[in-house]
Design an enzyme around this catalytic site. Structure first.
Site, PDB file in Angstrom:
ATOM      1  N   GLU A  44       0.831  -1.197   0.000  1.00  0.00           N
ATOM      2  CA  GLU A  44       0.000   0.000   0.000  1.00  0.00           C
ATOM      3  C   GLU A  44       0.867   1.249   0.000  1.00  0.00           C
ATOM      4  OE1 GLU A  44      -2.851  -3.026   1.726  1.00  0.00           O
ATOM      5  OE2 GLU A  44      -1.013  -2.250   2.636  1.00  0.00           O
ATOM      6  N   THR A  45       0.268   2.330  -0.443  1.00  0.00           N
ATOM      7  CA  THR A  45       0.846   3.671  -0.399  1.00  0.00           C
ATOM      8  C   THR A  45      -0.237   4.601   0.133  1.00  0.00           C
ATOM      9  OG1 THR A  45       2.332   3.247  -2.264  1.00  0.00           O
ATOM     10  CG2 THR A  45       1.822   5.548  -1.779  1.00  0.00           C
TER      11      THR A  45
END
Length: 295
Positions: free
Chosen positions: A47-48
């Site tokens: 994830e970011t």
């Protein structure tokens, strides 16, 4: 050409290059949805996160979470990592941050060492435990490259559950966990056979020994072949395990990412409350990189 600063951290570990890496864009004002998605795909991490001003000024920030192919309503290690980054910049209030997310408001409590250095955080999942469909043992086993006899159903069938984002929780035999390998064709077949999954087939395999848990998570249809540490799934599991007994609260220690060479350690709690079973997940976080993206 506008540029956007980012920092990366390794989450659920006390050392660099362990745990689950996360990229945090600390000021995403001006970014479009498409740019956020493209940056998450470019980072190629589980994830970011993208930090925006909150809608309610009593809260710390609005946080958007993207994996390689889509946006998440909530996730564990992105909240821990984002909180640690923002706390290092002085954005917490007495050690607490409040994040507005699709799944609801997420409270994060930051941990510091005696010198005041941020070392980790604990998050409260935004929703009480909810459970959904059960899935066939044979189909789940095929997704993990295992035999149906490797799946343990004494406590529960393979079950979709959530405390903010849905996972399929499946207990397996201890010796089977390390043998698991995701089978893409089986994932596609199982998802197609169960439209009620709504294209959310993330498989969390676990082995329990008392209060100690070993786990692995596969979500290849979303671009994550295997995840080093999955805080939201771990919190969901803690809540589910408490629901299977008659206790008021429980604590667990969960290890993940070992097979990937990125060992992660997650501290979990679950408790019964007026609106259902609530869970927390916490762990360490260390800074790794800083940079900027030009768009």
């Amino acid at each position: 050409m506008p540029s956007y600063p980012f920092e990366t951290v390794d989450v659920f570990t006390d050392r660099r290059f362990g745990g689950n890496p996360l990229a945090v864009f600390t000021d995403a004002r001006g970014m479009s949805d498409a740019q956020m998605q493209s940056l998450a795909a470019e980072m190629n991490l589980s994830e970011t996160t993208f930090v925006l001003p909150p809608d309610d000024l009593a809260h710390t920030a609005r946080v958007r979470i993207f994996h390689r192919t889509g946006e998440m309503p909530f996730a564990g290690h992105p909240n821990v990592g984002t909180a640690c980054v923002l706390a290092r910049h002085g954005h917490d209030r007495d050690g607490v941050l409040l994040f507005e997310e699709i799944a609801g408001l997420v409270e994060v409590k930051v941990e510091r060492d005696p010198n005041g250095t941020v070392t980790g955080a604990t998050i409260a999942a935004p929703q009480p435990l909810s459970t959904g469909i059960t899935l066939p043992v044979a189909g789940i086993a095929a997704c993990a490259g295992l035999n149906p006899s490797d799946v343990v159903v004494v406590s529960h069938q393979p079950l979709q559950a959530s405390v903010g984002v849905r996972f399929v929780l499946t207990e397996v035999k201890a010796e089977a966990l390390s043998r698991a390998v995701p089978d893409l064709a089986s994932f596609r077949a199982l998802e197609a056979a169960h439209p009620e999954l709504e294209k959310r087939l993330s498989l969390f395999l676990y082995v329990r020994n008392g209060q100690s848990i070993r786990a692995r998570m596969f979500a290849p249809l979303a671009g994550t072949w295997e995840d080093p540490a999955t805080g939201s799934a771990s919190a969901t599991l803690a809540a589910l395990l408490l629901s299977l007994g008659d206790g008021e609260s429980a604590r667990f220690e969960l290890t993940q990412g070992v097979e990937m060479g990125r060992p992660s350690l997650l501290q979990l709690t679950a408790r019964r409350s007026e609106d259902g079973i609530r869970a927390t997940v916490g762990g360490g976080c260390v800074p790794v990189l800083r940079g900027e993206a030009q768009l």
